[in-house]
Design a protein around this motif. Structure first.
Motif, PDB file in Angstrom:
ATOM      1  N   GLN A 153       0.829  -1.208   0.000  1.00 35.64           N
ATOM      2  CA  GLN A 153       0.000   0.000   0.000  1.00 35.64           C
ATOM      3  C   GLN A 153       0.861   1.254   0.000  1.00 35.64           C
ATOM      4  O   GLN A 153       0.556   2.239  -0.684  1.00 35.64           O
ATOM      5  CB  GLN A 153      -0.944   0.008   1.207  1.00 35.64           C
ATOM      6  N   ILE A 154       1.943   1.236   0.767  1.00 34.55           N
ATOM      7  CA  ILE A 154       2.845   2.391   0.829  1.00 34.55           C
ATOM      8  C   ILE A 154       3.495   2.625  -0.527  1.00 34.55           C
ATOM      9  O   ILE A 154       3.552   3.761  -1.021  1.00 34.55           O
ATOM     10  CB  ILE A 154       3.906   2.197   1.934  1.00 34.55           C
ATOM     11  N   VAL A 155       3.970   1.557  -1.163  1.00 33.19           N
ATOM     12  CA  VAL A 155       4.610   1.701  -2.474  1.00 33.19           C
ATOM     13  C   VAL A 155       3.585   2.170  -3.512  1.00 33.19           C
ATOM     14  O   VAL A 155       3.891   3.012  -4.364  1.00 33.19           O
ATOM     15  CB  VAL A 155       5.283   0.382  -2.900  1.00 33.19           C
ATOM     16  N   GLY A 156       2.365   1.671  -3.440  1.00 32.27           N
ATOM     17  CA  GLY A 156       1.308   2.134  -4.338  1.00 32.27           C
ATOM     18  C   GLY A 156       1.017   3.614  -4.157  1.00 32.27           C
ATOM     19  O   GLY A 156       0.802   4.352  -5.128  1.00 32.27           O
ATOM     20  N   ALA A 157       1.026   4.061  -2.918  1.00 30.89           N
ATOM     21  CA  ALA A 157       0.825   5.482  -2.643  1.00 30.89           C
ATOM     22  C   ALA A 157       1.986   6.313  -3.191  1.00 30.89           C
ATOM     23  O   ALA A 157       1.783   7.407  -3.725  1.00 30.89           O
ATOM     24  CB  ALA A 157       0.662   5.721  -1.145  1.00 30.89           C
ATOM     25  N   LEU A 158       3.205   5.796  -3.075  1.00 31.28           N
ATOM     26  CA  LEU A 158       4.364   6.501  -3.636  1.00 31.28           C
ATOM     27  C   LEU A 158       4.273   6.598  -5.154  1.00 31.28           C
ATOM     28  O   LEU A 158       4.642   7.629  -5.736  1.00 31.28           O
ATOM     29  CB  LEU A 158       5.661   5.798  -3.231  1.00 31.28           C
ATOM     30  N   LEU A 159       3.762   5.547  -5.798  1.00 27.94           N
ATOM     31  CA  LEU A 159       3.549   5.608  -7.247  1.00 27.94           C
ATOM     32  C   LEU A 159       2.556   6.715  -7.593  1.00 27.94           C
ATOM     33  O   LEU A 159       2.759   7.477  -8.546  1.00 27.94           O
ATOM     34  CB  LEU A 159       3.045   4.264  -7.773  1.00 27.94           C
ATOM     35  N   THR A 160       1.491   6.814  -6.811  1.00 25.01           N
ATOM     36  CA  THR A 160       0.489   7.853  -7.053  1.00 25.01           C
ATOM     37  C   THR A 160       1.091   9.237  -6.867  1.00 25.01           C
ATOM     38  O   THR A 160       0.888  10.133  -7.693  1.00 25.01           O
ATOM     39  CB  THR A 160      -0.718   7.665  -6.112  1.00 25.01           C
ATOM     40  N   TRP A 161       1.835   9.430  -5.773  1.00 23.92           N
ATOM     41  CA  TRP A 161       2.482  10.721  -5.532  1.00 23.92           C
ATOM     42  C   TRP A 161       3.443  11.062  -6.663  1.00 23.92           C
ATOM     43  O   TRP A 161       3.536  12.212  -7.100  1.00 23.92           O
ATOM     44  CB  TRP A 161       3.243  10.705  -4.203  1.00 23.92           C
ATOM     45  N   GLY A 162       4.183  10.075  -7.132  1.00 20.55           N
ATOM     46  CA  GLY A 162       5.121  10.308  -8.223  1.00 20.55           C
ATOM     47  C   GLY A 162       4.423  10.745  -9.500  1.00 20.55           C
ATOM     48  O   GLY A 162       4.885  11.649 -10.201  1.00 20.55           O
ATOM     49  N   LEU A 163       3.297  10.103  -9.813  1.00 25.35           N
ATOM     50  CA  LEU A 163       2.553  10.491 -11.016  1.00 25.35           C
ATOM     51  C   LEU A 163       1.956  11.890 -10.884  1.00 25.35           C
ATOM     52  O   LEU A 163       1.956  12.665 -11.846  1.00 25.35           O
ATOM     53  CB  LEU A 163       1.465   9.463 -11.315  1.00 25.35           C
ATOM     54  N   VAL A 164       1.461  12.214  -9.694  1.00 22.03           N
ATOM     55  CA  VAL A 164       0.935  13.568  -9.472  1.00 22.03           C
ATOM     56  C   VAL A 164       2.059  14.597  -9.618  1.00 22.03           C
ATOM     57  O   VAL A 164       1.869  15.661 -10.230  1.00 22.03           O
ATOM     58  CB  VAL A 164       0.252  13.667  -8.085  1.00 22.03           C
ATOM     59  N   ALA A 165       3.236  14.289  -9.112  1.00 21.47           N
ATOM     60  CA  ALA A 165       4.382  15.198  -9.248  1.00 21.47           C
ATOM     61  C   ALA A 165       4.775  15.357 -10.716  1.00 21.47           C
ATOM     62  O   ALA A 165       5.139  16.467 -11.150  1.00 21.47           O
ATOM     63  CB  ALA A 165       5.566  14.680  -8.430  1.00 21.47           C
ATOM     64  N   CYS A 166       4.678  14.275 -11.497  1.00 21.32           N
ATOM     65  CA  CYS A 166       4.983  14.368 -12.927  1.00 21.32           C
ATOM     66  C   CYS A 166       3.987  15.261 -13.654  1.00 21.32           C
ATOM     67  O   CYS A 166       4.362  16.047 -14.528  1.00 21.32           O
ATOM     68  CB  CYS A 166       5.011  12.975 -13.555  1.00 21.32           C
ATOM     69  N   ALA A 222       7.680  13.719 -18.640  1.00 17.80           N
ATOM     70  CA  ALA A 222       7.122  12.620 -19.434  1.00 17.80           C
ATOM     71  C   ALA A 222       7.915  11.333 -19.209  1.00 17.80           C
ATOM     72  O   ALA A 222       7.332  10.250 -19.070  1.00 17.80           O
ATOM     73  CB  ALA A 222       7.114  12.988 -20.911  1.00 17.80           C
ATOM     74  N   GLY A 223       9.235  11.442 -19.143  1.00 17.25           N
ATOM     75  CA  GLY A 223      10.067  10.262 -18.874  1.00 17.25           C
ATOM     76  C   GLY A 223       9.816   9.687 -17.485  1.00 17.25           C
ATOM     77  O   GLY A 223       9.763   8.465 -17.303  1.00 17.25           O
ATOM     78  N   GLY A 224       9.651  10.566 -16.509  1.00 13.47           N
ATOM     79  CA  GLY A 224       9.345  10.105 -15.154  1.00 13.47           C
ATOM     80  C   GLY A 224       8.016   9.380 -15.100  1.00 13.47           C
ATOM     81  O   GLY A 224       7.885   8.323 -14.466  1.00 13.47           O
ATOM     82  N   ALA A 225       7.006   9.928 -15.784  1.00 16.69           N
ATOM     83  CA  ALA A 225       5.695   9.272 -15.816  1.00 16.69           C
ATOM     84  C   ALA A 225       5.785   7.921 -16.516  1.00 16.69           C
ATOM     85  O   ALA A 225       5.149   6.945 -16.095  1.00 16.69           O
ATOM     86  CB  ALA A 225       4.680  10.162 -16.511  1.00 16.69           C
ATOM     87  N   LEU A 226       6.582   7.847 -17.577  1.00 17.46           N
ATOM     88  CA  LEU A 226       6.768   6.584 -18.290  1.00 17.46           C
ATOM     89  C   LEU A 226       7.390   5.534 -17.386  1.00 17.46           C
ATOM     90  O   LEU A 226       6.924   4.382 -17.321  1.00 17.46           O
ATOM     91  CB  LEU A 226       7.646   6.808 -19.525  1.00 17.46           C
ATOM     92  N   LEU A 227       8.433   5.906 -16.661  1.00 15.92           N
ATOM     93  CA  LEU A 227       9.106   4.952 -15.778  1.00 15.92           C
ATOM     94  C   LEU A 227       8.242   4.565 -14.583  1.00 15.92           C
ATOM     95  O   LEU A 227       8.220   3.400 -14.180  1.00 15.92           O
ATOM     96  CB  LEU A 227      10.448   5.527 -15.313  1.00 15.92           C
ATOM     97  N   ILE A 228       7.532   5.524 -14.004  1.00 17.79           N
ATOM     98  CA  ILE A 228       6.664   5.209 -12.865  1.00 17.79           C
ATOM     99  C   ILE A 228       5.512   4.318 -13.312  1.00 17.79           C
ATOM    100  O   ILE A 228       5.184   3.326 -12.661  1.00 17.79           O
ATOM    101  CB  ILE A 228       6.144   6.501 -12.198  1.00 17.79           C
ATOM    102  N   GLY A 229       4.898   4.668 -14.429  1.00 21.11           N
ATOM    103  CA  GLY A 229       3.789   3.867 -14.933  1.00 21.11           C
ATOM    104  C   GLY A 229       4.201   2.456 -15.317  1.00 21.11           C
ATOM    105  O   GLY A 229       3.426   1.518 -15.192  1.00 21.11           O
ATOM    106  N   GLY A 230       5.417   2.308 -15.792  1.00 24.97           N
ATOM    107  CA  GLY A 230       5.904   0.992 -16.197  1.00 24.97           C
ATOM    108  C   GLY A 230       6.743   0.290 -15.159  1.00 24.97           C
ATOM    109  O   GLY A 230       7.377  -0.721 -15.471  1.00 24.97           O
ATOM    110  N   ALA A 231       6.756   0.788 -13.936  1.00 28.44           N
ATOM    111  CA  ALA A 231       7.633   0.221 -12.903  1.00 28.44           C
ATOM    112  C   ALA A 231       7.376  -1.273 -12.678  1.00 28.44           C
ATOM    113  O   ALA A 231       8.322  -2.064 -12.618  1.00 28.44           O
ATOM    114  CB  ALA A 231       7.477   0.987 -11.592  1.00 28.44           C
ATOM    115  N   ASN A 232       6.116  -1.668 -12.565  1.00 26.58           N
ATOM    116  CA  ASN A 232       5.808  -3.081 -12.348  1.00 26.58           C
ATOM    117  C   ASN A 232       6.274  -3.937 -13.516  1.00 26.58           C
ATOM    118  O   ASN A 232       6.859  -5.006 -13.326  1.00 26.58           O
ATOM    119  CB  ASN A 232       4.300  -3.283 -12.128  1.00 26.58           C
ATOM    120  N   ALA A 233       6.027  -3.469 -14.739  1.00 24.25           N
ATOM    121  CA  ALA A 233       6.421  -4.235 -15.923  1.00 24.25           C
ATOM    122  C   ALA A 233       7.942  -4.299 -16.049  1.00 24.25           C
ATOM    123  O   ALA A 233       8.490  -5.348 -16.425  1.00 24.25           O
ATOM    124  CB  ALA A 233       5.810  -3.605 -17.170  1.00 24.25           C
TER     125      ALA A 233
END
Length: 101
Positions: free
Chosen positions: A30-43, A77-88
């Motif tokens: 849950q914490i890591v998922g929240a960090l992903l959300t924060w990262g996307l909002v920052a992007c 855009a690169g940050g969003a790409l990496l955050i969005g694809g982190a699991n993959a």
């Protein structure tokens, strides 16, 4: 001429990732998922600010600000790409690592 080959076999310890090894794994996910959300909002925020800097720099004839705005757009855009694809990305390299041997 005689060529000797030495083959060293490594013992497989038989260890693999599991979901029940440590307590609190669900909280950590849950914490890591929240960090992903924060990262996307920052992007998104970085992208908006960078586009504004780019537009104002272009309008005002300030090529330094224009360049910095373009760089910010690419970084966001690169940050969003990496955050969005982190699991993959992690799953891909984990699969490559599992295939070693």
């Amino acid at each position: 001429m005689f060529v000797s080959r030495v083959v060293v076999l490594a013992a497989d310890p038989g260890i693999s990732p599991n979901n029940g090894g440590l307590p609190g794994l669900s909280v950590l996910k849950q914490i890591v998922g929240a960090l992903l959300t924060w990262g996307l909002v920052a992007c998104v925020a970085g992208l908006v600010v960078s586009v504004i800097v780019w537009a104002l720099g272009h309008h005002g004839g300030n090529y330094s600000h224009t360049s910095n705005g373009k760089t910010g757009v690419l970084v966001s855009a690169g940050g969003a790409l990496l955050i969005g694809g982190a699991n993959a990305i992690v799953a891909f390299f984990s699969g490559l690592g599992a295939g070693i041997g």
